[in-house]
Design a protein around this motif. Structure first.
Motif, PDB file in Angstrom:
ATOM      1  N   ARG A   1      50.102  22.233  53.572  1.00  0.00           N
ATOM      2  CA  ARG A   1      49.265  21.153  53.058  1.00  0.00           C
ATOM      3  C   ARG A   1      47.963  21.668  52.467  1.00  0.00           C
ATOM      4  NH1 ARG A   1      50.282  18.528  57.981  1.00  0.00           N
ATOM      5  NH2 ARG A   1      48.079  18.709  58.577  1.00  0.00           N
ATOM      6  N   GLN A   2      47.305  22.566  53.175  1.00  0.00           N
ATOM      7  CA  GLN A   2      45.970  22.994  52.763  1.00  0.00           C
ATOM      8  C   GLN A   2      45.995  24.021  51.637  1.00  0.00           C
ATOM      9  OE1 GLN A   2      43.332  23.770  56.017  1.00  0.00           O
ATOM     10  NE2 GLN A   2      41.849  24.887  54.774  1.00  0.00           N
ATOM     11  N   TYR A   3      46.956  24.953  51.690  1.00  0.00           N
ATOM     12  CA  TYR A   3      46.951  26.054  50.741  1.00  0.00           C
ATOM     13  C   TYR A   3      48.106  26.016  49.746  1.00  0.00           C
ATOM     14  CZ  TYR A   3      43.703  27.963  54.201  1.00  0.00           C
ATOM     15  OH  TYR A   3      42.657  28.147  55.065  1.00  0.00           O
ATOM     16  N   GLY A   4      49.012  25.071  49.909  1.00  0.00           N
ATOM     17  CA  GLY A   4      50.156  25.002  49.004  1.00  0.00           C
ATOM     18  C   GLY A   4      51.164  26.111  49.208  1.00  0.00           C
ATOM     19  N   ARG A   5      51.203  26.681  50.416  1.00  0.00           N
ATOM     20  CA  ARG A   5      52.134  27.779  50.687  1.00  0.00           C
ATOM     21  C   ARG A   5      53.582  27.268  50.787  1.00  0.00           C
ATOM     22  NH1 ARG A   5      48.176  31.056  49.410  1.00  0.00           N
ATOM     23  NH2 ARG A   5      46.636  31.475  51.046  1.00  0.00           N
ATOM     24  N   HIS A   6      54.510  28.160  50.484  1.00  0.00           N
ATOM     25  CA  HIS A   6      55.931  27.859  50.669  1.00  0.00           C
ATOM     26  C   HIS A   6      56.389  28.465  51.996  1.00  0.00           C
ATOM     27  CE1 HIS A   6      56.342  26.121  46.682  1.00  0.00           C
ATOM     28  NE2 HIS A   6      55.651  27.149  46.213  1.00  0.00           N
ATOM     29  N   TRP A   7      55.789  27.989  53.069  1.00  0.00           N
ATOM     30  CA  TRP A   7      56.099  28.484  54.404  1.00  0.00           C
ATOM     31  C   TRP A   7      57.097  27.557  55.075  1.00  0.00           C
ATOM     32  CZ3 TRP A   7      51.012  30.405  57.198  1.00  0.00           C
ATOM     33  CH2 TRP A   7      50.422  31.414  56.421  1.00  0.00           C
ATOM     34  N   ILE A   8      57.950  28.130  55.899  1.00  0.00           N
ATOM     35  CA  ILE A   8      58.976  27.347  56.599  1.00  0.00           C
ATOM     36  C   ILE A   8      59.063  27.791  58.055  1.00  0.00           C
ATOM     37  CG2 ILE A   8      60.352  26.852  54.541  1.00  0.00           C
ATOM     38  CD1 ILE A   8      62.185  29.183  55.277  1.00  0.00           C
ATOM     39  N   SER A   9      59.658  26.933  58.880  1.00  0.00           N
ATOM     40  CA  SER A   9      59.892  27.290  60.284  1.00  0.00           C
ATOM     41  C   SER A   9      61.328  26.957  60.648  1.00  0.00           C
ATOM     42  CB  SER A   9      58.932  26.535  61.219  1.00  0.00           C
ATOM     43  OG  SER A   9      59.115  25.136  61.115  1.00  0.00           O
ATOM     44  N   ALA A  10      61.909  27.777  61.505  1.00  0.00           N
ATOM     45  CA  ALA A  10      63.294  27.592  61.946  1.00  0.00           C
ATOM     46  C   ALA A  10      63.357  27.732  63.457  1.00  0.00           C
ATOM     47  CB  ALA A  10      64.208  28.623  61.285  1.00  0.00           C
ATOM     48  N   MET A  11      64.183  26.902  64.062  1.00  0.00           N
ATOM     49  CA  MET A  11      64.306  26.884  65.515  1.00  0.00           C
ATOM     50  C   MET A  11      65.695  27.342  65.936  1.00  0.00           C
ATOM     51  SD  MET A  11      61.334  25.980  66.473  1.00  0.00           S
ATOM     52  CE  MET A  11      60.530  26.537  64.955  1.00  0.00           C
TER      53      MET A  11
END
Length: 325
Positions: free
Chosen positions: A164-174
């Motif tokens: 949201r803040q930096y526009g990163r294409h970050w993801i999380s997986a469980m």
């Protein structure tokens, strides 16, 4: 250096610099193997002696020196029910520090593609089965590992906040419960599958007539071979971009009793398996809904009996180094 080729926004350039945090652990070492097999030529790792990820200044200095294009956060303090229940303060503090430092440092050098790996223990103890991603934060956690779970939930939130803040294409997986070559076989601090493997191997070796297993044996668990997770990691980095976390599992589970019987067969233990019902069972069932990942086109390949056989072969080949642990 660009992380992308011309085929897709997230088709990773095999010359991209990929930092795998926790590259010597069960998960990190499997990811390293998978990325090397896929042709990545600039993999970066650092042992805990080289960079203590709880040391904020050291982490920021490491990122400034290496400037990775892609980050995979597979670093964590992990353990089974006994370890989690005995050292909740350390499990909370260490894991929060590790992931906050890694992600803050990644933001400081403008890493655009990051994958944070969590754990299925983030979900409520009595979540509807199989567990969907949207069950997060809808009920109380399993108390024996709630500290670790809270740390991992914070990691998901940090991924979302950075997007949201930096526009990163970050993801999380469980991922669901993991096992395989490189696992921790410590008699007190390991997870259920390697702990049972070690105990049953030693019982077969020593001619013991019976082995006691914690709990009733009825709780059901899902087990994912670590090399399948490594394959899913690469797949997600190239095919997934959403703030919502995504489950990684096999879509099937077994009872702890069935698991013990499968391991006993693999190691040649022919004695009795006795349940100690005075010991805690933990969560009654923990099966992940993996339909979102399946719809993207990825499925686990390793069958549990085959994965256990492979893990036991690795264990036998590393008995000398494991004896002192």
């Amino acid at each position: 250096m660009s992380i992308a080729s011309t085929t897709s926004p997230f088709s990773l350039d095999r010359s991209a610099r990929v930092y795998i945090a926790g590259h010597r652990g069960l998960v990190g070492s499997a990811i390293w193997r998978r990325f090397a097999e896929a042709g990545f030529t600039d993999l970066v790792g650092a042992t805990s002696a080289e960079v203590d990820l709880r040391d904020r200044a050291a982490v920021f200095s490491f990122f400034e020196r290496t400037r990775p294009d892609v980050v995979i956060d597979a670093a964590a303090r992990v353990g089974g029910i006994l370890a989690n229940n005995t050292y909740p303060a350390e499990f909370l503090s260490d894991n929060l520090q590790i992931q906050v430092n890694v992600m803050d440092a990644a933001n400081a050098v403008s890493v655009d593609r990051l994958l944070f790996l969590g754990s299925s223990c983030i979900y409520p103890k009595f979540a509807a089965q199989p567990i969907r991603e949207d069950s997060l934060l809808t009920g109380p956690l399993e108390p024996t590992n709630d500290a670790y779970a809270i740390a991992k939930i914070a990691g998901i939130m940090q991924v979302q906040a950075s997007r949201r803040q930096y526009g990163r294409h970050w993801i999380s997986a469980m991922p669901t419960n993991l096992y395989g070559p490189g696992d921790n076989f410590h008699p007190e601090h390991s997870h259920v599958l390697p702990a049972l493997m070690r105990r049953l191997h030693e019982a077969a070796r020593d001619g013991v007539d019976e082995v006691t297993i914690w709990g009733s044996g009825t709780p059901r668990r899902e087990f994912l071979y670590v090399d399948d997770l490594a394959d899913a990691t690469l797949f997600l980095l190239e095919n997934y971009d959403s703030p919502d976390t995504i489950n990684v599992g096999v879509g099937d589970d077994v009872s702890i009793r069935e698991l013990a019987e499968t391991i006993a067969s693999a190691v040649g233990f022919t004695g009795a398996l006795v349940q100690d019902t005075s010991k805690p069972d933990g969560t009654p069932r923990k099966l992940l809904d993996v339909s979102r990942l399946s719809d993207l086109g990825w499925r686990a390949r390793m069958a549990l009996p085959d994965g256990i056989a492979n893990t036991y072969e690795w264990y036998l080949g590393h008995l000398e180094s494991l004896r002192s642990k």
